[in-house]
Motif scaffolding. Sequence first.
Motif, PDB file in Angstrom:
ATOM      1  N   GLN A  13       0.831  -1.202   0.000  1.00  0.00           N
ATOM      2  CA  GLN A  13       0.000   0.000   0.000  1.00  0.00           C
ATOM      3  C   GLN A  13       0.869   1.258   0.000  1.00  0.00           C
ATOM      4  O   GLN A  13       2.019   1.222   0.462  1.00  0.00           O
ATOM      5  N   PRO A  14       0.347   2.360  -0.502  1.00  0.00           N
ATOM      6  CA  PRO A  14       1.084   3.625  -0.421  1.00  0.00           C
ATOM      7  C   PRO A  14       1.513   3.924   1.010  1.00  0.00           C
ATOM      8  O   PRO A  14       0.735   3.724   1.946  1.00  0.00           O
ATOM      9  N   LYS A  86       5.291   5.155  -3.043  1.00  0.00           N
ATOM     10  CA  LYS A  86       4.234   5.894  -3.728  1.00  0.00           C
ATOM     11  C   LYS A  86       3.768   5.098  -4.943  1.00  0.00           C
ATOM     12  O   LYS A  86       4.521   4.283  -5.485  1.00  0.00           O
ATOM     13  N   PRO A  87       2.557   5.351  -5.412  1.00  0.00           N
ATOM     14  CA  PRO A  87       2.089   4.634  -6.616  1.00  0.00           C
ATOM     15  C   PRO A  87       3.040   4.791  -7.799  1.00  0.00           C
ATOM     16  O   PRO A  87       3.191   3.857  -8.599  1.00  0.00           O
ATOM     17  N   SER A 120      -0.143   0.162  -4.485  1.00  0.00           N
ATOM     18  CA  SER A 120      -1.554   0.443  -4.758  1.00  0.00           C
ATOM     19  C   SER A 120      -2.382   0.157  -3.525  1.00  0.00           C
ATOM     20  O   SER A 120      -2.077  -0.737  -2.740  1.00  0.00           O
ATOM     21  N   SER A 121      -3.458   0.925  -3.381  1.00  0.00           N
ATOM     22  CA  SER A 121      -4.395   0.676  -2.279  1.00  0.00           C
ATOM     23  C   SER A 121      -5.543  -0.209  -2.747  1.00  0.00           C
ATOM     24  O   SER A 121      -6.433  -0.538  -1.962  1.00  0.00           O
TER      25      SER A 121
END
Length: 121
Positions: A13-14, A86-87, A120-121
């Motif tokens: 996840q971010p 970060k993405p 990614s979330s």
Amino acid sequence: QVQVVESGGGLVQPGGSLRLSCAASGSISTISAMRWYRQAPGKEREWVATVTSSGVTDYVDTVKGRFTISRDNAKNALYLQMNSLKPEDTAVYYCNALLLLSGMSVTTSYWGQGTQVTVSS
């Protein structure tokens, strides 16, 4: 036969962290500089970080303060600690090593097969 193999990629996840590893094996005399590169979908491969044989490091501006490159010369290993992901860090990450093979007088560049990092979330 010389091999360079990455591991440690995955989905995160971010804001999360991942640690990539790279191991070089074979008839290696010494390893000069080791580097991480990455390639995002639809983009060219870009340099991420370098560590020299003496431990001097350098980073692309977009990862400074978040990523840390290190190596273990005794294990012919390279690492990339990635924090605050970060993405836009999503990419296939490649290890590159300049190897002096036993019996050779010049270094040769070797690449790993890559490991996928998805933020990614």
